[in-house]
Design an enzyme around this catalytic site. Structure first.
Site, PDB file in Angstrom:
ATOM      1  N   HIS A  65       0.823  -1.215   0.000  1.00 33.40           N
ATOM      2  CA  HIS A  65       0.000   0.000   0.000  1.00 33.40           C
ATOM      3  C   HIS A  65       0.854   1.261   0.000  1.00 33.40           C
ATOM      4  O   HIS A  65       1.890   1.316   0.674  1.00 33.40           O
ATOM      5  CB  HIS A  65      -0.919  -0.015   1.227  1.00 33.40           C
ATOM      6  CG  HIS A  65      -1.875   1.147   1.273  1.00 33.40           C
ATOM      7  ND1 HIS A  65      -2.772   1.403   0.255  1.00 33.40           N
ATOM      8  CD2 HIS A  65      -2.051   2.125   2.198  1.00 33.40           C
ATOM      9  CE1 HIS A  65      -3.461   2.500   0.556  1.00 33.40           C
ATOM     10  NE2 HIS A  65      -3.042   2.953   1.729  1.00 33.40           N
ATOM     11  N   ASP A 125      -4.348   9.177   3.147  1.00 34.10           N
ATOM     12  CA  ASP A 125      -4.304   7.734   2.911  1.00 34.10           C
ATOM     13  C   ASP A 125      -5.618   7.327   2.260  1.00 34.10           C
ATOM     14  O   ASP A 125      -6.699   7.605   2.798  1.00 34.10           O
ATOM     15  CB  ASP A 125      -4.111   7.025   4.266  1.00 34.10           C
ATOM     16  CG  ASP A 125      -3.742   5.560   4.102  1.00 34.10           C
ATOM     17  OD1 ASP A 125      -4.241   4.926   3.150  1.00 34.10           O
ATOM     18  OD2 ASP A 125      -2.962   5.056   4.924  1.00 34.10           O
ATOM     19  N   CYS A 147      -3.998   2.477  -4.945  1.00 40.08           N
ATOM     20  CA  CYS A 147      -3.375   3.379  -3.973  1.00 40.08           C
ATOM     21  C   CYS A 147      -2.320   4.282  -4.608  1.00 40.08           C
ATOM     22  O   CYS A 147      -2.235   5.472  -4.317  1.00 40.08           O
ATOM     23  CB  CYS A 147      -2.781   2.596  -2.810  1.00 40.08           C
ATOM     24  SG  CYS A 147      -1.618   1.334  -3.339  1.00 40.08           S
TER      25      CYS A 147
END
Ligand SMILES: Nc1ncnc2c1ncn2[C@@H]1O[C@H](COP(=O)(O)OP(=O)(O)OP(=O)(O)O)[C@@H](O)[C@H]1O
Length: 694
Positions: free
Chosen positions: A468, A486, A531
């Site tokens: 990630h 995030d 991501c």
């Protein structure tokens, strides 16, 4: 290094006498070179006939004095044969040095001691390697002194070392083979010192201390080994062109008893160094041409190269793999120390009249915390009770990597190249290891975008080993702040915290809490793979926002600046994608757009700056003055970073994070269909932004 695939194309290269085959191969590819006919050498080391040599992430050169035929299997980024080489002057220098060695033997004196200087990527290491190989091929055993911490070729980066050379430098692994105990016997084991900075001038005091320790070790070695004493030594240095950086060179020349100075690829440096006092005291200064084949290596290339060096230190090479071992060290059993200043902030940033309390060789205790994760620690020769600055010049016995900092059980889990418990308990921490990823002139940067990955690997792994990505931004203004974005429920939060605490140590001093980190609501990814795209988009949008808000022409100190009101955050709406255009946001964007396109600040059409944004630099007449920040740049050029009026900093930063225009992202249809297509554009933008930040 991956092996060359069976279906790779193979090419034959024929070299005439005095010609060389130059190649560049990136880290994704591997090539194999075989000598079919004739004789050839790789930086002075002879190639075996029909032996196969693999190269990856390398710019190399195979030279032949008499001509040869090579077979090259695999894909090079560039490959060509060149006839113009500096090998004639190289062999002349070698022959002259060899005569000095013979003379030294008959006089029972020390052999030639050579230091090689020049600009970055001018071929200093290659020249040292070639001259060492020629000397070894004549039965000599010179010492190789590596004073280039950024490009440490013997052990991990950040170190300086001295290695006795009794065999030619390994063609594939270079000087690193000497740090691998299975291939080098004890007499060839290098002596290594942890420096922890990229440039000698980053901590000249410590650097000079290490050179002194090294000179003492060399003195002991040559006193007991006349063969080594008469063979002399070669010193490789960090690239420099600046006269002000001669200080560490001056010191090394006098401490190591240098007799010959080779200046590679710079007339200017040659002239500068020929006039230094040491030249008048008997040091011969010789000018060497730079080879046309030397390649300027990018920061990315160097980073990957250093990553591979670290990997090789712990795991060996594909041809000679090692096992690495896991070991546990309890907090109370070890002392972790760091050497040098708390912070890299220059002395000029200290309050007026204050001087530093610490010297650059002071030793500070480091309390173990998450910031240590993925650090490389040097295991020193110091005993637990050794106090004070004497630890600073201690030799490193080896290096361990911190994989886990277990704050509950108060222990570190370490990877070590050798099994068993740590041989000594005093560990040197190199907080500067993060610096290689940061801009060199970090104090002049206003915003640093830091992609965060949750990889547990401390070395570069092709394709990445984490799962990630998220984004941490450091914004330096009157009150520095970190901002965290995030796209997956903040799952990288702890990794961001670890990076933050390392940055804190660099920017604000070891053990400092540093400024706060604000976690922002932001659009969330809906699958398990976007991501990276979101990190690029956040970066792009935020960088664009910063730049956009800086677009009005430079504001004269007499201008009254009126700011539009901040648009309140809408976390819910941002998280929930809506197909409907948001008219409020659209209106806000138009207002901003109008303001940007106007040559004057729009004080009449926009509400005045909210009083909460007023800072102490506003005086009663409403004239806004530049706040006194040590880092404020005064340039009035149109450089985007430089023209940014410092008084806008606080309001701009606040609004930048409120005013994120996610309109494109928030339309689910558009987001679905165009996200992938946007990536290329955003990558380009990202590169542009990164370039402008650099
Ligand atoms: N004749 C040549 N042909 C092709 N490549 C070469 C040649 N000489 C050197 N190189 C390559 O050019 C790059 C720079 O050379 P080198 O590392 O010797 O420079 P340096 O001055 O020591 O660099 P640094 O700035 O790290 O001190 C290296 O990748 C090296 O392998």
């Amino acid at each position: 290094m991956a092996s060359v695939g069976a279906n790779q194309k193979s090419a034959e290269w024929v070299l005439g006498a005095g010609e060389e085959f130059r190649f560049e191969v990136d880290f994704k590819h591997t090539i194999e070179i075989k000598l079919k006919h004739g004789h050839a050498e790789y930086f002075g080391a002879e190639l075996g006939r029909e032996a196969s040599y693999s190269f990856s992430g390398e710019n190399g050169v195979v030279f032949s004095w008499e001509g040869c035929t090579l077979t090259v299997i695999g894909e090079c980024q560039s490959a060509y044969v060149a006839g113009e080489t500096p090998m004639d002057s190289c062999i002349n220098v070698h022959m002259a040095l060899q005569q000095l060695r013979v003379q030294a033997r008959s006089d029972s004196a020390n052999g030639p001691r050579v230091i090689i200087v020049g600009p970055d990527d001018s071929g200093k290491t290659s020249l040292a390697r070639t001259l060492i190989n020629y000397a070894v091929r004549m039965g000599e055993t010179p010492l190789y002194v590596d004073l280039d911490p950024m490009d440490a070729s013997v052990t991990v980066p950040g170190t300086v070392s001295v290695t006795p050379m009794s065999k030619t430098v390994d063609i594939e692994t270079g000087f690193m083979s000497y740090a691998m105990s299975s291939s080098a016997g004890p007499p060839d084991t290098p002596l290594v010192w942890q420096f922890g900075h990229e440039q000698p001038t980053d901590n000249a005091e410590l650097f000079n201390l290490l050179v002194d320790r090294m000179a003492a070790a060399i003195g002991r070695h040559t006193a007991n080994n006349s063969q080594s004493a008469t063979s002399g030594l070669f010193v490789d240095t960090r690239g420099f062109t600046d006269a002000a950086k001669c200080e560490t060179i001056d010191h090394a020349i006098s401490a190591l008893g240098i007799t010959t100075l080779l200046v590679v690829g710079s007339e200017r440096m040659y002239s500068l160094l020929s006039n230094r006092p040491f030249a008048k005291e008997g040091v011969t200064v010789i000018k060497m041409a730079r080879s046309g084949g030397t390649v300027d290596r990018s920061a990315m290339f160097r980073q990957q190269y250093n990553s591979r060096i670290i990997q090789q230190y712990f795991y060996g090479t594909p041809k000679e793999p090692f096992s690495s071992f896991s070991t546990v060290a309890n907090f109370q059993e070890i002392r972790i120390l760091r050497v040098g200043e708390d912070s890299i902030a220059p002395s000029s940033t200290l309050p007026l009249g204050e001087t530093r309390m610490l010297t650059d060789t002071s030793v500070l205790a480091v309390e173990p915390d998450e910031a240590l994760t993925h650090s490389i620690l040097a295991v020193t020769d110091a005993s637990m009770d050794l106090e004070g600055d004497s630890v600073a010049g201690m030799q490193a016995l080896g290096f361990v990597n911190v994989t886990v900092v277990d704050m509950e059980k108060k222990r570190l889990i370490l990877i070590s190249p050798v099994p068993g418990r740590l041989p000594k308990q005093v560990l040197l921490y190199d907080v500067e290891s993060l610096r290689s990823a940061l801009p060199t002139d970090m104090h002049s940067k206003e915003i640093i975008f830091i992609p965060i990955n949750n990889s547990n690997s401390f070395v570069h792994v092709e394709g990445g080993s984490g799962s990630h990505w998220s984004l941490l931004i450091y914004v330096k203004h009157v009150n520095p702040t970190y901002h965290y974005y995030d796209s997956m429920a903040n799952i990288n939060y702890q990794y961001a915290l670890a990076v933050k605490s390392k940055l804190d140590a660099i920017l604000f001093g070891a053990g400092s809490q540093g400024p706060p980190m604000i976690t922002h609501s932001c659009p969330q990814q809906e699958n398990g793979s976007d991501c990276g795209i979101f990190v690029i988009l956040y970066t792009d949008l935020l960088a664009r926002r910063y730049n956009d808000l800086r677009l009005p022409p430079p504001i004269q100190p007499t201008n009254r600046v009126s700011m539009p009101p901040p648009v309140p955050p809408r976390p819910r709406r941002l998280r929930k994608f809506s197909a409907e255009p948001d008219t409020t946001r659209h209106a806000a964007s138009i207002a901003l757009h109008n303001r940007r396109n106007s040559s004057q600040p729009q004080s009449s059409s926009l509400p005045t700056r909210p009083s909460t944004y007023h800072d102490s630099s506003d005086d009663s007449s409403g004239v806004i003055r530049r706040p006194m920040s040590p880092f404020v740049r005064s340039s009035n050029t149109r450089n985007r970073m430089a023209v940014r009026p410092a008084m806008l900093v606080a309001p701009v930063i606040e609004r930048a994070f409120w005013w994120i225009d996610y309109a494109d992202l928030c339309n689910p249809l558009k987001a679905r269909t165009t996200l992938q297509a946007l990536v290329n554009e955003h990558c380009t933008r990202y590169n542009n932004i990164a370039t402008s930040l650099n």
